[in-house]
Motif scaffolding. Structure first.
Motif, short mmCIF file in Angstrom:
data_model
loop_
_atom_site.label_atom_id
_atom_site.label_comp_id
_atom_site.label_asym_id
_atom_site.label_seq_id
_atom_site.Cartn_x
_atom_site.Cartn_y
_atom_site.Cartn_z
N ILE A 93 0.85 -1.20 0.00
CA ILE A 93 0.00 0.00 0.00
C ILE A 93 0.87 1.24 0.00
N GLY A 94 1.93 1.19 0.79
CA GLY A 94 2.84 2.34 0.84
C GLY A 94 2.69 3.13 2.13
N TYR A 95 3.11 4.39 2.04
CA TYR A 95 3.14 5.23 3.25
C TYR A 95 1.83 6.01 3.43
N SER A 96 1.48 6.19 4.70
CA SER A 96 0.38 7.09 5.01
C SER A 96 0.69 7.79 6.34
N ALA A 97 0.02 8.93 6.57
CA ALA A 97 0.20 9.64 7.84
C ALA A 97 -0.36 8.78 8.96
N ALA A 98 0.32 8.74 10.08
CA ALA A 98 -0.17 7.94 11.21
C ALA A 98 -1.55 8.44 11.62
N PRO A 99 -2.43 7.52 12.04
CA PRO A 99 -3.74 7.97 12.49
C PRO A 99 -3.61 8.83 13.74
N GLN A 100 -4.59 9.70 13.93
CA GLN A 100 -4.58 10.55 15.12
C GLN A 100 -4.71 9.67 16.37
N TRP A 101 -4.13 10.10 17.46
CA TRP A 101 -4.24 9.34 18.70
C TRP A 101 -5.69 9.26 19.16
N THR A 102 -5.99 8.15 19.81
CA THR A 102 -7.30 8.03 20.45
C THR A 102 -7.22 8.72 21.82
N ARG A 103 -8.38 8.98 22.40
CA ARG A 103 -8.41 9.60 23.72
C ARG A 103 -7.71 8.71 24.75
N LYS A 104 -7.87 7.40 24.61
CA LYS A 104 -7.23 6.48 25.56
C LYS A 104 -5.70 6.55 25.46
N GLN A 105 -5.18 6.56 24.25
CA GLN A 105 -3.73 6.67 24.08
C GLN A 105 -3.22 7.94 24.74
N PHE A 106 -3.98 9.02 24.51
CA PHE A 106 -3.62 10.32 25.05
C PHE A 106 -3.62 10.30 26.58
N GLU A 107 -4.70 9.77 27.16
CA GLU A 107 -4.81 9.75 28.63
C GLU A 107 -3.76 8.84 29.26
N ASP A 108 -3.50 7.71 28.61
CA ASP A 108 -2.45 6.80 29.13
C ASP A 108 -1.11 7.52 29.18
N LEU A 109 -0.82 8.26 28.11
CA LEU A 109 0.47 8.95 28.06
C LEU A 109 0.58 9.98 29.17
N TYR A 110 -0.51 10.72 29.40
CA TYR A 110 -0.44 11.77 30.43
C TYR A 110 -0.35 11.21 31.83
N VAL A 111 -0.95 10.07 32.09
CA VAL A 111 -0.76 9.41 33.39
C VAL A 111 0.72 9.07 33.57
N PHE A 112 1.32 8.55 32.51
CA PHE A 112 2.74 8.20 32.54
C PHE A 112 3.61 9.44 32.73
N ARG A 113 3.33 10.49 31.96
CA ARG A 113 4.12 11.72 32.08
C ARG A 113 4.04 12.29 33.50
N LEU A 114 2.83 12.25 34.09
CA LEU A 114 2.67 12.82 35.43
C LEU A 114 3.42 12.00 36.48
N LEU A 115 3.60 10.72 36.23
CA LEU A 115 4.38 9.89 37.14
C LEU A 115 5.88 10.21 37.03
N ILE A 116 6.32 10.41 35.81
CA ILE A 116 7.76 10.45 35.54
C ILE A 116 8.36 11.85 35.52
N GLU A 117 7.71 12.79 34.84
CA GLU A 117 8.38 14.06 34.57
C GLU A 117 8.56 14.98 35.79
N PRO A 118 7.60 15.02 36.74
CA PRO A 118 7.89 15.84 37.92
C PRO A 118 9.12 15.33 38.68
N GLU A 119 9.26 14.01 38.77
CA GLU A 119 10.44 13.43 39.43
C GLU A 119 11.71 13.78 38.65
N ALA A 120 11.62 13.72 37.32
CA ALA A 120 12.78 14.09 36.50
C ALA A 120 13.16 15.56 36.72
N ALA A 121 12.15 16.42 36.86
CA ALA A 121 12.43 17.85 37.10
C ALA A 121 13.08 18.04 38.47
N ARG A 122 12.63 17.26 39.44
CA ARG A 122 13.22 17.34 40.79
C ARG A 122 14.70 16.93 40.72
#
Ligand SMILES: [Zn+2]
Length: 228
Positions: free
Chosen positions: A77-106
């Motif tokens: 088929i070839g190349y296509s633009a990646a599909p937009q993230w779903t709300r679940k993918q987005f929320e999962d990522l932000y839960v992860f970021r909130l766990l990790i990035e404040p500690e990294a900033a500290r």
């Protein structure tokens, strides 16, 4: 040569050094600004004609974008633009970021050196105006990259390689910026970055963690409206 290119890249200076690089930049900006819609096909022959290059640099640029998760390649088929993230993918990522990035900033505040702080100030300034006037799409996609560099620099200063690689493999910023093509995102984020820098300048690790938490929570809230 490679050192100079790497320095340019780290400094957020976008100066095409080769045909592949300029093809990459062109397609990258179109993907980030949604000019190429999520899921849309990317016909190599058409892009080659439009950009006035052979198919080889197009293929190279696309495989780099594939590694960054912005395009997909399907057999026959070839190349296509990646599909937009779903709300679940987005929320999962932000839960992860909130766990990790404040500690990294500290941790980054505890490890901060004058040189590291200066580097962060440079990335932050790049986000503010950086470079000659450009159209809105280009400004937006550059901001996304400068933001990614700013956050990655904090992870690097934090000095925990597990944290850094687990986050960078998510290509967070490319996806969240593509999610919502909106200038408000950039203005508000600038002030939040400034609050982070204030904590780093003061060497206050708890304030840095808190500023990062607030930044990620607000970023999540700004972007959630993309799903409504
Ligand atoms: Zn940010």
């Amino acid at each position: 040569m490679a050192v100079a290119a790497e320095r340019q890249k780290r400094a957020g200076v976008l100066r095409p050094t080769s045909v592949v690089e300029s093809v990459y930049e062109s397609i990258y900006h179109r993907l980030m600004s949604l000019e190429i819609a999520p899921g849309a096909r990317i016909p190599i022959d058409l892009f080659a004609r439009e950009l006035g290059v052979s198919q080889t640099p197009i293929r190279e640029a696309l495989s780099r974008l594939e590694r960054e998760g912005l395009v997909r390649k399907e057999h026959l088929i070839g190349y296509s633009a990646a599909p937009q993230w779903t709300r679940k993918q987005f929320e999962d990522l932000y839960v992860f970021r909130l766990l990790i990035e404040p500690e990294a900033a500290r941790l980054a505040a505890l490890n901060m050196t004058p040189e590291a702080l200066q580097q962060l100030e440079v990335f932050s300034a790049d986000m503010g105006q950086g470079g000659p006037p450009v159209d809105r799409n280009t400004r937006y996609s550059r901001f996304a990259r400068a933001d990614a560099q700013f956050h990655d620099a904090i992870l690097k200063i934090a000095g925990n390689d597990v944290i850094r690689t687990s986050l960078s493999s998510q290509h967070t910023h490319l996806h969240i910026f593509r999610l919502m093509f909106h200038t408000r995102v950039t203005q508000e984020a600038l002030q939040e970055h400034e609050d982070l820098l204030t904590a780093f300048r003061a060497g206050d690790s708890e304030a840095a963690a808190q500023a990062m938490r607030v930044h990620i929570e607000r970023s999540r809230d700004r972007l959630l409206s993309a799903f409504e």
